[in-house]
Scaffold this motif. Structure first.
Motif, mmCIF file in Angstrom:
data_model
loop_
_atom_site.group_PDB
_atom_site.id
_atom_site.type_symbol
_atom_site.label_atom_id
_atom_site.label_comp_id
_atom_site.label_asym_id
_atom_site.label_seq_id
_atom_site.Cartn_x
_atom_site.Cartn_y
_atom_site.Cartn_z
ATOM 1 N N TYR A 196 0.820 -1.223 0.000
ATOM 2 C CA TYR A 196 0.000 0.000 0.000
ATOM 3 C C TYR A 196 0.852 1.272 0.000
ATOM 4 C CZ TYR A 196 -4.018 -2.996 0.699
ATOM 5 O OH TYR A 196 -4.990 -3.947 0.515
ATOM 6 N N GLY A 197 2.147 1.148 -0.260
ATOM 7 C CA GLY A 197 2.973 2.351 -0.265
ATOM 8 C C GLY A 197 4.236 2.197 -1.094
ATOM 9 N N GLY A 198 4.906 3.336 -1.319
ATOM 10 C CA GLY A 198 6.226 3.303 -1.950
ATOM 11 C C GLY A 198 6.220 3.530 -3.450
ATOM 12 N N THR A 199 5.167 3.127 -4.132
ATOM 13 C CA THR A 199 5.080 3.350 -5.580
ATOM 14 C C THR A 199 3.690 3.869 -5.920
ATOM 15 O OG1 THR A 199 4.150 1.173 -6.101
ATOM 16 C CG2 THR A 199 6.566 1.324 -5.991
ATOM 17 N N MET A 203 0.377 3.010 -3.803
ATOM 18 C CA MET A 203 -0.328 4.086 -3.093
ATOM 19 C C MET A 203 -1.765 4.234 -3.595
ATOM 20 S SD MET A 203 2.878 6.683 -2.692
ATOM 21 C CE MET A 203 1.992 8.069 -1.977
ATOM 22 N N SER A 204 -2.014 3.802 -4.840
ATOM 23 C CA SER A 204 -3.372 3.857 -5.399
ATOM 24 C C SER A 204 -4.200 2.632 -4.997
ATOM 25 C CB SER A 204 -3.305 3.895 -6.935
ATOM 26 O OG SER A 204 -2.606 5.037 -7.375
ATOM 27 N N ARG A 205 -3.553 1.630 -4.437
ATOM 28 C CA ARG A 205 -4.230 0.339 -4.246
ATOM 29 C C ARG A 205 -5.468 0.451 -3.350
ATOM 30 N NH1 ARG A 205 -2.068 -4.148 -5.676
ATOM 31 N NH2 ARG A 205 0.051 -3.323 -5.494
ATOM 32 N N PHE A 206 -5.343 1.143 -2.218
ATOM 33 C CA PHE A 206 -6.494 1.222 -1.297
ATOM 34 C C PHE A 206 -7.669 1.930 -1.975
ATOM 35 C CE2 PHE A 206 -8.569 3.544 2.378
ATOM 36 C CZ PHE A 206 -9.319 2.452 2.799
ATOM 37 N N ALA A 207 -7.402 3.049 -2.635
ATOM 38 C CA ALA A 207 -8.487 3.790 -3.323
ATOM 39 C C ALA A 207 -9.175 2.879 -4.329
ATOM 40 C CB ALA A 207 -7.924 5.032 -4.008
ATOM 41 N N LEU A 208 -8.399 2.148 -5.098
ATOM 42 C CA LEU A 208 -8.992 1.291 -6.135
ATOM 43 C C LEU A 208 -9.711 0.097 -5.528
ATOM 44 C CD1 LEU A 208 -6.136 1.525 -8.784
ATOM 45 C CD2 LEU A 208 -8.462 2.457 -8.990
ATOM 46 N N ASP A 240 6.261 14.376 -6.072
ATOM 47 C CA ASP A 240 6.086 12.962 -6.440
ATOM 48 C C ASP A 240 4.619 12.541 -6.492
ATOM 49 O OD1 ASP A 240 8.834 12.671 -6.534
ATOM 50 O OD2 ASP A 240 8.955 12.179 -4.397
ATOM 51 N N ASP A 241 3.720 13.343 -5.882
ATOM 52 C CA ASP A 241 2.304 12.950 -5.837
ATOM 53 C C ASP A 241 1.711 12.806 -7.244
ATOM 54 O OD1 ASP A 241 2.413 13.057 -3.091
ATOM 55 O OD2 ASP A 241 1.277 14.925 -2.890
ATOM 56 N N ARG A 242 2.229 13.601 -8.178
ATOM 57 C CA ARG A 242 1.622 13.585 -9.512
ATOM 58 C C ARG A 242 1.613 12.186 -10.134
ATOM 59 N NH1 ARG A 242 1.751 17.716 -14.267
ATOM 60 N NH2 ARG A 242 0.945 16.413 -15.947
ATOM 61 N N ALA A 243 2.688 11.459 -9.959
ATOM 62 C CA ALA A 243 2.773 10.124 -10.567
ATOM 63 C C ALA A 243 1.723 9.189 -9.972
ATOM 64 C CB ALA A 243 4.174 9.546 -10.366
ATOM 65 N N VAL A 244 1.382 9.420 -8.701
ATOM 66 C CA VAL A 244 0.345 8.597 -8.058
ATOM 67 C C VAL A 244 -0.995 8.846 -8.752
ATOM 68 C CG1 VAL A 244 -0.856 8.101 -5.891
ATOM 69 C CG2 VAL A 244 1.595 8.705 -5.868
ATOM 70 N N PHE A 245 -1.314 10.128 -8.949
ATOM 71 C CA PHE A 245 -2.607 10.450 -9.567
ATOM 72 C C PHE A 245 -2.606 10.109 -11.066
ATOM 73 C CE2 PHE A 245 -2.991 12.466 -5.511
ATOM 74 C CZ PHE A 245 -4.332 12.303 -5.214
ATOM 75 N N ASP A 246 -1.449 10.204 -11.723
ATOM 76 C CA ASP A 246 -1.367 9.738 -13.125
ATOM 77 C C ASP A 246 -1.795 8.268 -13.187
ATOM 78 O OD1 ASP A 246 -0.354 12.168 -13.962
ATOM 79 O OD2 ASP A 246 1.706 11.444 -14.281
ATOM 80 N N TYR A 247 -1.245 7.488 -12.270
ATOM 81 C CA TYR A 247 -1.553 6.052 -12.253
ATOM 82 C C TYR A 247 -3.027 5.823 -11.904
ATOM 83 C CZ TYR A 247 -1.656 1.156 -11.076
ATOM 84 O OH TYR A 247 -1.994 -0.182 -11.047
ATOM 85 N N LEU A 248 -3.479 6.497 -10.850
ATOM 86 C CA LEU A 248 -4.852 6.287 -10.365
ATOM 87 C C LEU A 248 -5.882 6.661 -11.436
ATOM 88 C CD1 LEU A 248 -6.843 5.672 -8.033
ATOM 89 C CD2 LEU A 248 -6.566 8.056 -7.302
#
Ligand SMILES: Cc1cc2nc3c(=O)[nH]c(=O)nc-3n(C[C@H](O)[C@H](O)[C@H](O)COP(=O)(O)O)c2cc1C
Length: 347
Positions: A196-199, A203-208, A240-248
């Motif tokens: 649930y963290g680090g990439t 980091m998107s896993r819980f939301a999804l 770094d947050d941007r890459a999380v939301f790009d993925y999500l």
């Protein structure tokens, strides 16, 4: 000039909205001592049934999700029955209403729910006092275990089922504004080293997982998600947050949700790491229906929709000040100015 706003909008094959104006979710702290919605709340929402869709005030999925006084719940029968009065009143007045499903994560305080831990993505606290409660300091949260995360996901799904039983037309998962789901999505609040963290993917896993569990419970046509890629409240942003939301957002494109809704107070705010406004960033990366919000008037909301910056506009503070907001806009009548003192009363 605002006729664009008054055209019906087909969200999907299940839901068509009578116009493009949403009532934004607005916490009012007026549920009773058992967190049951009151008759007064039913009347308050019914007065605004001429909006295309009402999003309810944030509603907690379980006791340890509470961080503000008298916020309603959706985790027991009395609360479901209380909400039935609200949804019936809104439907009788011709409206539609979604429940906003909420767990505040590290913003919670045992003052509200008795013994028990404050859960978050990591054991990273925030400074200061609990909103609307002077002298009550935020606690350092405990990082939720993998089992606790699975239980939280199940509890979101159960609350969604309860919302449907209570007569809601759907739910908006509150993934914004620095609360639990958002705490997994930003580096400032998530330093986990497990799945649930680090990439961005982790980091998107819980939301999804929450989205997928809620969709499995009530169907994607009835599920929306609110997100704050731009950290602005109870949260620090990071490049770094941007890459999380790009993925999500890429992952959400295949989920067929009713809509994604920006979580922000003022959409003229810009974020360096998003190269501008949060709404423009999401528009560029998300292909489904988008709801914009944050300081819009009927005129600027119309303009944004006509410029294809988003599809629907949500209105918050002006809806508090003007129960007859839709009629006033339709007739070109002046609006009453919002003042914080209006929060003391449900008009
Ligand atoms: C009193 C108040 C309560 C709010 N409660 C919530 C809430 O429960 N859930 C949520 O996602 N946003 C909440 N918000 C944010 C609003 O949904 C909205 O994003 C914000 O007010 C900006 O829109 P506006 O400029 O039209 O008011 C709240 C805002 C205010 C002023």
């Amino acid at each position: 000039m605002t006729s664009t706003l008054f055209s019906p909008f087909e969200l999907n094959s299940t839901l068509t909205l009578q116009n493009r104006i949403l009532m934004a979710p607005l916490t009012r702290c007026m549920a009773d001592e058992n967190l049951v919605p009151t008759e007064q709340m039913a009347q308050y929402y019914a007065r605004r049934a001429d909006t295309g869709l009402i999003i309810s005030e944030a509603t907690i999925i379980r006791p340890d999700g509470q961080g503000y006084p008298n916020t309603p719940g959706l985790f027991n029968q009395a609360q479901v029955d209380g909400w039935k009065k609200v949804t019936t009143a809104v439907h009788n007045a011709g409206g539609k209403i979604f429940a906003q499903l909420w767990h505040v994560g590290r913003v919670a305080h045992p003052h509200f729910f008795g013994e028990g831990e404050v859960l978050s993505a990591s054991n990273i606290g925030i400074e200061g006092t609990v909103p609307r409660m002077r002298d009550l300091y935020f606690q350092t949260p405990k990082a939720a275990s993998v089992d606790e995360i699975a239980q939280l996901t199940a509890d979101y799904a159960q609350a969604a089922k309860n919302a449907i039983e209570a007569g809601f037309d759907g739910v908006e998962i509150h993934g914004a504004n620095g609360y639990l789901i958002d705490q997994f999505l930003h580096y400032a609040s998530n330093d986990r080293r497990d799945q649930y963290g680090g990439t961005p993917e982790n980091m998107s896993r819980f939301a999804l997982e929450v989205v997928d569990a809620v969709v499995a419970a009530i169907g994607s046509d009835r599920v929306a998600l609110r997100l704050s890629p731009g950290a602005y409240f109870l949260m620090e942003g990071s490049n770094d947050d941007r890459a999380v939301f790009d993925y999500l957002l890429r992952a959400l494109n295949s989920r067929d949700l009713a809509f994604v809704h920006i979580g922000i107070f003022d959409d003229s705010m810009t974020f360096d790491y998003l190269d501008g406004r949060a709404s423009d960033y999401v528009r560029a990366n998300y292909t489904g229906v988008l709801v914009g919000v944050g300081g819009y008037t009927a005129e600027t909301g119309t303009q944004a929709i006509e410029e294809n910056r988003f599809d629907l506009v949500a209105v918050g503070r002006p809806m508090i000040a003007n129960p007859d907001y839709i009629n006033r806009i339709r007739n070109g009548e002046p609006l009453k100015e919002y003042e914080e003192s209006m929060l003391k009363e449900l008009v």
